[in-house]
Design a protein around this motif. Structure first.
Motif, mmCIF file in Angstrom:
data_model
loop_
_atom_site.group_PDB
_atom_site.id
_atom_site.type_symbol
_atom_site.label_atom_id
_atom_site.label_comp_id
_atom_site.label_asym_id
_atom_site.label_seq_id
_atom_site.Cartn_x
_atom_site.Cartn_y
_atom_site.Cartn_z
ATOM 1 N N ASN A 73 0.835 -1.206 0.000
ATOM 2 C CA ASN A 73 0.000 0.000 0.000
ATOM 3 C C ASN A 73 0.867 1.253 0.000
ATOM 4 O O ASN A 73 1.099 1.882 1.039
ATOM 5 C CB ASN A 73 -0.950 -0.015 1.200
ATOM 6 C CG ASN A 73 -2.054 -1.040 1.038
ATOM 7 O OD1 ASN A 73 -2.939 -0.878 0.207
ATOM 8 N ND2 ASN A 73 -1.987 -2.112 1.815
ATOM 9 N N ILE A 74 1.338 1.609 -1.194
ATOM 10 C CA ILE A 74 2.211 2.763 -1.380
ATOM 11 C C ILE A 74 1.585 3.683 -2.421
ATOM 12 O O ILE A 74 1.151 3.231 -3.485
ATOM 13 C CB ILE A 74 3.616 2.332 -1.836
ATOM 14 C CG1 ILE A 74 4.252 1.401 -0.790
ATOM 15 C CG2 ILE A 74 4.511 3.548 -2.079
ATOM 16 C CD1 ILE A 74 5.557 0.770 -1.241
ATOM 17 N N GLY A 75 1.527 4.976 -2.108
ATOM 18 C CA GLY A 75 0.950 5.956 -3.015
ATOM 19 C C GLY A 75 1.935 7.032 -3.409
ATOM 20 O O GLY A 75 2.877 7.342 -2.669
ATOM 21 N N SER A 76 1.720 7.619 -4.578
ATOM 22 C CA SER A 76 2.558 8.689 -5.111
ATOM 23 C C SER A 76 1.732 9.965 -5.186
ATOM 24 O O SER A 76 0.583 9.953 -5.638
ATOM 25 C CB SER A 76 3.066 8.310 -6.507
ATOM 26 O OG SER A 76 3.785 9.362 -7.116
ATOM 27 N N LEU A 77 2.318 11.087 -4.749
ATOM 28 C CA LEU A 77 1.611 12.371 -4.713
ATOM 29 C C LEU A 77 2.530 13.482 -5.185
ATOM 30 O O LEU A 77 3.712 13.518 -4.825
ATOM 31 C CB LEU A 77 1.151 12.679 -3.281
ATOM 32 C CG LEU A 77 0.621 14.081 -2.983
ATOM 33 C CD1 LEU A 77 -0.677 14.341 -3.738
ATOM 34 C CD2 LEU A 77 0.419 14.280 -1.484
ATOM 35 N N GLY A 78 1.976 14.412 -5.978
ATOM 36 C CA GLY A 78 2.775 15.564 -6.378
ATOM 37 C C GLY A 78 1.923 16.682 -6.933
ATOM 38 O O GLY A 78 0.822 16.453 -7.446
ATOM 39 N N HIS A 79 2.435 17.907 -6.844
ATOM 40 C CA HIS A 79 1.749 19.106 -7.311
ATOM 41 C C HIS A 79 2.605 19.816 -8.342
ATOM 42 O O HIS A 79 3.822 19.953 -8.176
ATOM 43 C CB HIS A 79 1.484 20.037 -6.124
ATOM 44 C CG HIS A 79 1.060 21.424 -6.504
ATOM 45 N ND1 HIS A 79 1.940 22.490 -6.528
ATOM 46 C CD2 HIS A 79 -0.147 21.923 -6.891
ATOM 47 C CE1 HIS A 79 1.296 23.584 -6.895
ATOM 48 N NE2 HIS A 79 0.029 23.274 -7.118
ATOM 49 N N SER A 80 1.998 20.248 -9.459
ATOM 50 C CA SER A 80 2.664 21.021 -10.490
ATOM 51 C C SER A 80 3.796 20.206 -11.120
ATOM 52 O O SER A 80 3.546 19.129 -11.655
ATOM 53 C CB SER A 80 3.168 22.341 -9.893
ATOM 54 O OG SER A 80 3.561 23.235 -10.905
ATOM 55 N N GLN A 81 5.049 20.691 -11.087
ATOM 56 C CA GLN A 81 6.153 19.851 -11.543
ATOM 57 C C GLN A 81 6.144 18.521 -10.784
ATOM 58 O O GLN A 81 6.453 17.473 -11.339
ATOM 59 C CB GLN A 81 7.501 20.545 -11.325
ATOM 60 C CG GLN A 81 8.671 19.707 -11.785
ATOM 61 C CD GLN A 81 10.043 20.285 -11.466
ATOM 62 O OE1 GLN A 81 11.050 19.594 -11.566
ATOM 63 N NE2 GLN A 81 10.114 21.551 -11.084
ATOM 64 N N GLY A 82 5.759 18.588 -9.513
ATOM 65 C CA GLY A 82 5.661 17.368 -8.719
ATOM 66 C C GLY A 82 4.563 16.438 -9.199
ATOM 67 O O GLY A 82 4.642 15.222 -9.004
ATOM 68 N N GLY A 83 3.511 17.011 -9.831
ATOM 69 C CA GLY A 83 2.489 16.163 -10.431
ATOM 70 C C GLY A 83 3.069 15.343 -11.562
ATOM 71 O O GLY A 83 2.755 14.152 -11.725
ATOM 72 N N VAL A 84 3.928 15.975 -12.356
ATOM 73 C CA VAL A 84 4.663 15.259 -13.397
ATOM 74 C C VAL A 84 5.553 14.199 -12.750
ATOM 75 O O VAL A 84 5.601 13.046 -13.192
ATOM 76 C CB VAL A 84 5.512 16.235 -14.232
ATOM 77 C CG1 VAL A 84 6.405 15.478 -15.212
ATOM 78 C CG2 VAL A 84 4.614 17.226 -14.969
#
Length: 315
Positions: free
Chosen positions: A165-176
Motif C-alpha cells: 500500500n504505497i501511493g505517489s503524490l505531487g503538485h505542479s512539476q511534482g504532479g509530473v
C-alpha cells in the motif's frame, strides 16, 4: 539593520538571518523570505473550505499523534523528511506510505503541515529537498530509503512499511514527478495509486524537457486542478487539457477542478479529497470511498468543484 530585521516577517527569526549571512548575503531579503516561508500554512486544515461531509472530515487532522525524523544525504535532494504516526515505534503493525514529489520551488521542508496532516491519518509520509522532481528519480530514492529501513533492525521503520500500500503524490512539476514515479522508475510497479495536483500538461512539460506519458498509468489515479488565474488556466493545465489527459488514461480514474482556487493553493486546497482517496486506496476505508463511488459519490455533487468525472472499476 532595519532591512535585516524585516526577515522576521511571518515567523522567520534569527536563524534565518544567520543563514543569510553564511551565504555571504548572496540573496536579497525578499528572495530569502520566499525561500523560507512555508508553502503550506500550518492552519490550512482549518481555513480551507469544504463542500461536503466527507471532504470536511478528511480535511481535518486524523486521530494519530505524529512524529518526525530525517536523514541527510549528499545528493541534490539533501535529506529525507519523514512524518509518521507516533505509535509506530511500539505498535506491532505496518503502515501505508505516501511518497511526495516536490513542485517547483516547494521543497519538502515547505510542506510540513501537509506531511503531518497525512501522517495524522496513519500514513508514513516521505519527501526530500529536490528542486527538480519531474523525472521521479528523487522520489524513487525516497522509497528506496524506506525499503532499506524496513530491512534494517536498527531503524524505527524496521518491518513497519506496508509494501502493498504505497501511493505517489505531487503538485505542479511534482504532479509530473508523481506520474513518472509510478510509470518510469525502478520501484514504479510497487505503487498502488497516484494523485496528481495541477500537473503541468504534456505539451508544456515536453517543452520544458519534463516529458511524461500519462497513458502508461495503470493504477487508480486522481487528478485535481484549480480554476483561478491565467497561470493555472492558460499555462499549466488549460481547460481542454485536463479532460484530454483524463481520456488518455485506461486505469480507474477521477478528476475535478476546485472553483476559485489558483495554482499554488492547489498544493493543499483539495486535501480533503486527496486524503479520502488515499484512505480508500491504501487503507480500505469504506467511508472515504463514498466520495468517489456508490450511488451518489460526494465529489460529483460538491458545489465547490466543477468538471467532475469518475470512472472507477470496482472488483
Amino acid at each position: 539593520m532595519m532591512r535585516i530585521f524585516h526577515l522576521a516577517w511571518n515567523g522567520i527569526i534569527f536563524n534565518a538571518i544567520l543563514d543569510w549571512a553564511e551565504r555571504g548575503f548572496a540573496e536579497t531579503p525578499h528572495e530569502l523570505v520566499i525561500e523560507l516561508t512555508p508553502a503550506v500554512l500550518k492552519n490550512y486544515t482549518e481555513t480551507v473550505k469544504a463542500g461536503g461531509e466527507i471532504e470536511a472530515k478528511y480535511l481535518k487532522n486524523g486521530t494519530y499523534k505524529t512524529a518526525y525524523t530525517e536523514a541527510k544525504v549528499p545528493e541534490n535532494y539533501k535529506k529525507y523528511e519523514i512524518y509518521y504516526p507516533e505509535e509506530l515505534t511500539s505498535a506491532d503493525k505496518k503502515y501505508p506510505v505516501i511518497v511526495v514529489s516536490n513542485g517547483t520551488g516547494v521543497k519538502g521542508s515547505k510542506s510540513k503541515a501537509m506531511f503531518e496532516h497525512f501522517a495524522s491519518w496513519g500514513f508514513i509520509v516521505i519527501g526530500n529537498e529536490e528542486e527538480y522532481s519531474r523525472n521521479g528519480f528523487a522520489s524513487d530514492m525516497s522509497l528506496n530509503y524506506l525499503l532499506k529501513c524496513s530491512d534494517d533492525k536498527e531503524s524505527i521503520f524496521y518491518q513497519k512499511i506496508d509494501t502493498d500500500n504505497i501511493g505517489s503524490l505531487g503538485h505542479s512539476q511534482g504532479g509530473v514527478g508523481a506520474i513518472n514515479t509510478v510509470t518510469d522508475t525502478k520501484h514504479g510497479d510497487m505503487y498502488k495509486t497516484v494523485v496528481a495536483e495541477s500537473p503541468s500538461n504534456p505539451e508544456l512539460s515536453a517543452g520544458l524537457e519534463w516529458a511524461y506519458d500519462i497513458s502508461k498509468v495503470n493504477i487508480p489515479i486522481f487528478m485535481v486542478a484549480g480554476t483561478k488565474g491565467d497561470f493555472e488556466m492558460k499555462t499549466v493545465i488549460p481547460s481542454e487539457k485536463l479532460p484530454e489527459m483524463y481520456e488518455d488514461i485506461s486505469a480507474s480514474k477521477a478528476m475535478a477542478r476546485k472553483k476559485d482556487c489558483e495554482h499554488g493553493k492547489m498544493l493543499y486546497s483539495a486535501d480533503g479529497y486527496v486524503t479520502a482517496w488515499f484512505m480508500w486506496q491504501l487503507q480500505g476505508d469504506d467511508e472515504a470511498a463514498k466520495a468517489f463511488v456508490g450511488d451518489k459519490p460526494e465529489l460529483i455533487d460538491n458545489e465547490l468543484y466543477q468538471e467532475q468525472r469518475i470512472d472507477i472499476e470496482m472488483e
